[in-house]
Design an enzyme around this catalytic site. Structure first.
Site, PDB file in Angstrom:
ATOM      1  N   GLU A 166      15.688  12.916 -36.101  1.00 21.61           N
ATOM      2  CA  GLU A 166      14.498  12.509 -35.358  1.00 21.61           C
ATOM      3  C   GLU A 166      13.759  13.660 -34.658  1.00 21.61           C
ATOM      4  OE1 GLU A 166      15.788   9.308 -32.793  1.00 21.61           O
ATOM      5  OE2 GLU A 166      16.080   7.934 -34.452  1.00 21.61           O
ATOM      6  N   GLU A 351      19.241   4.630 -39.657  1.00 16.72           N
ATOM      7  CA  GLU A 351      19.469   3.930 -38.383  1.00 16.72           C
ATOM      8  C   GLU A 351      18.613   2.683 -38.350  1.00 16.72           C
ATOM      9  OE1 GLU A 351      19.013   6.041 -34.662  1.00 16.72           O
ATOM     10  OE2 GLU A 351      19.994   7.824 -35.497  1.00 16.72           O
TER      11      GLU A 351
END
Ligand code: IFM
Length: 435
Positions: A166, A351
Site C-alpha cells: 500500500e 487484502e
C-alpha cells in the site's frame, strides 16, 4: 453463505494476511526502534498511545498461529518482514531477526502453507526515518539492500513476494494526512514520498531479479472507490481528483503509464528534481499485482488548497470503523484494472476484510466475506485472471493509529492472556474450503 472452494477455478488460492508490526511484538527478538514506535509514543497519534511492542506476541506464538491457518483449510499465508527486526539500524543485519523468518517460512511449508512475503509493511527503522525516510532518495538503495538480505535468506522457499504494501498509505496517508507514521502534513514531503516509494519498488524489483528472483514478484496496492457525494460538477471533479491520487498514481507508474494528470496538477511542483528520469526504473515488469480492497468513500468539493476534496459519510451499512460495505466495488476494480492498467497480468486480492467490535456480530464478517468472494467470482467469470484471495486478517491485531480496538480477525485475541479463539467466520470459512 461463503462460496465453496469448488466454485472457484482449480488452483485458486485462499489465504489470510497479517503484517509484522501488527502482530509480532516489536519488543521481542532484538528488533530495532521503528518510526511506528516513536509515532505511537507521541501524544495524540494512536488510540491510548498504544503501540506494537507486544501486539499478539506472534514472535513467541507463531506455531499456534500457523496451526490455526492450516486448520482453517487455507492454502497460503501472506506475512511481512519487519525491516527494523532484520536490520535494527536500517543497514546492519540482526541474525536473530532473520532466524525468526527462516523458522516461520519452514513452519509454513511443513504445514502445507504457501508463503506470500511482503518485504515492507510500514515498520521503517528509526535510524532511516530520522534521515528523512521516504522523503530522502537515499531510502531507495537502502530498501533494495533490505530486500536482498531477506531474499538471500528465505527467497529459496517463498511462493511469491511483493516489494511494498500500500504505497498510498506509505506516502499520502503518512505525509499528507498525517494519520500514519511519520505523521507529516506537508505536500512537499508527500510529493517526494510518492515518487521515492515507487522508485524504491522498481529498484528493489531490479535488484531481486539480478539476484535470481525470476518469477512471482509483485506489488500490493490499495484501491478505494471514490464516488461524488452528489451530482454537482465540483463534487464530480473532487471525486476524480481523489481517484487519481489514490487509485491511479501508483498503478499507472508501476505499469509504465506515467503519473495521472489530475494528481500532477497539485503534486508536480513537489516532486523531486528529474523525476521523469526514474519512470523507466519504476515500471519494472511484474509477475502479479495484489489488490487490497475494503470500501468506498463519498467526496465533495472543499474550498481549501489543492486537492480541494472532503469526505462525506455515505448511506451504506458500515463496519466498526465506519467504512461502508460495498462488495461490488471489488469486482469493479478488478475489471477496471484489467481493462485500463494491467491487461493479462495475474491479480490476487491480497487484502479484504472488516472490523467488527464484538463476536456476537461475526455473522457480519461471514456476510462480508461471502459478498466479496461472490464479487471475485464475478470478476473471474468476466475474464479477470484472479489467482487467489487473502482475508485481512488472520488475527485481531494492532490497527495502527486506531490501536487494538478494531477487530479484523478470523480469530479473536484476548490481549491480556494472548489466548486465540477462532470466531464463527473462521469455522464458516473452513466449512466452505473443505467442502
Ligand atoms: O490493518 C490494515 C493493514 O495494515 C493494511 N491494509 C488495511 C488494513 C485495515 O485497515
Amino acid at each position: 453463505m461463503i462460496p465453496a472452494r469448488s466454485s472457484f477455478p482449480p488452483g485458486f488460492l485462499f489465504g489470510a494476511a497479517t503484517s509484522a508490526y501488527q502482530i509480532e511484538g516489536a519488543g521481542f527478538g532484538g528488533a530495532g526502534v521503528s518510526h511506528w514506535d516513536s509515532f505511537a509514543a507521541t501524544p495524540g497519534n494512536t488510540a491510548g498511545a498504544q503501540d506494537g511492542s507486544r501486539a499478539c506476541e506472534h514472535v513467541l506464538r507463531w506455531e499456534e498461529d500457523l496451526d490455526l491457518l492450516a486448520g482453517a483449510g487455507l492454502d497460503a499465508y501472506r506475512f511481512s518482514t519487519s525491516w527494523a527486526r532484520v536490520m535494527p539500524d536500517g543497514v546492519t543485519v540482526n541474525p536473530e531477526g532473520l532466524d525468526f523468518y527462516d523458522r516461520l517460512v519452514d513452519g509454513m511449508l511443513s504445514r502445507g502453507l504457501k508463503p506470500f512475503l511482503t518485504f515492507y509493511h510500514w515498520d521503517m527503522p528509526s535510524a532511516l526515518a530520522m534521515r528523512g525516510g521516504w522523503q530522502n532518495r537515499e531510502i531507495v538503495d537502502h530498501f533494495a539492500g533490505f530486500c536482498r538480505v531477506v531474499h538471500g535468506r528465505i527467497g529459496d522457499r517463498i511462493e511469491a513476494a511483493a516489494t511494498l504494501n500500500e504505497p498510498w498509505c506509505i506516502s499520502w496517508l503518512s505525509h499528507f494526512l498525517g494519520i500514519h507514521a511519520p505523521g507529516l502534513c506537508d505536500i512537499r514531503a508527500t510529493g517526494h514520498a510518492m515518487h521515492h516509494v515507487m522508485l524504491a519498488h522498481g529498484t528493489a524489483v531490479a535488484a531481486l531479479r539480478a539476484d535470481g528472483m525470476r518469477d512471482n514478484l509483485g506489488l500490493v496496492l490499495n484501491f478505494e472507490t471514490a464516488h461524488p457525494a452528489d451530482d454537482r460538477p465540483e463534487s464530480v471533479a473532487a471525486a476524480a481528483r481523489q481517484d487519481a491520487i489514490y487509485n491511479r498514481w501508483f498503478v499507472q507508474a508501476a505499469m509504465g503509464q506515467g503519473y495521472p494528470a489530475l494528481a500532477m496538477e497539485g503534486l508536480e511542483p513537489h516532486l523531486p528534481p528529474r523525476w521523469q528520469d526514474d519512470l523507466a526504473m519504476i515500471a519494472q515488469p511484474l509477475d502479479w499485482l495484489g489488490v487490497n480492497y475494503y470500501t468506498r468513500k463519498l467526496h465533495t468539493f472543499d474550498p481549501g488548497p489543492w486537492p480541494q476534496t472532503a469526505e462525506v459519510p455515505g448511506p451504506l451499512p458500515k463496519t466498526q470503523i465506519g467504512w461502508e460495505i460495498r462488495p461490488e466495488g471489488l469486482a469493479e476494480f478488478l475489471l477496471r484494472l484489467k481493462r485500463e492498467h494491467t491487461g493479462d497480468l495475474p491479480l490476487y486480492v491480497t487484502e479484504n476484510g472488516l472490523a467488527l467490535a464484538d463476536e456476537a456480530e461475526d455473522q457480519g464478517r461471514i456476510d462480508y466475506l461471502a459478498g466479496h468472494l461472490q464479487a471475485a467470482r464475478q470478476a473471474i467469470a468476466e475474464g479477470v485472471d484472479l489467482r487467489g484471495f487473502f482475508y485481512w486478517s488472520l488475527l485481531d491485531n494492532y490497527e495502527w493509529s486506531l490501536g487494538y480496538g478494531p477487530r479484523f480477525g478470523l480469530i479473536h485475541v484476548d490481549y491480556q492472556t494472548m489466548r486465540r479463539m477462532p470466531k464463527a467466520s473462521w469455522h464458516a470459512l473452513r466449512a466452505a474450503l473443505r467442502g
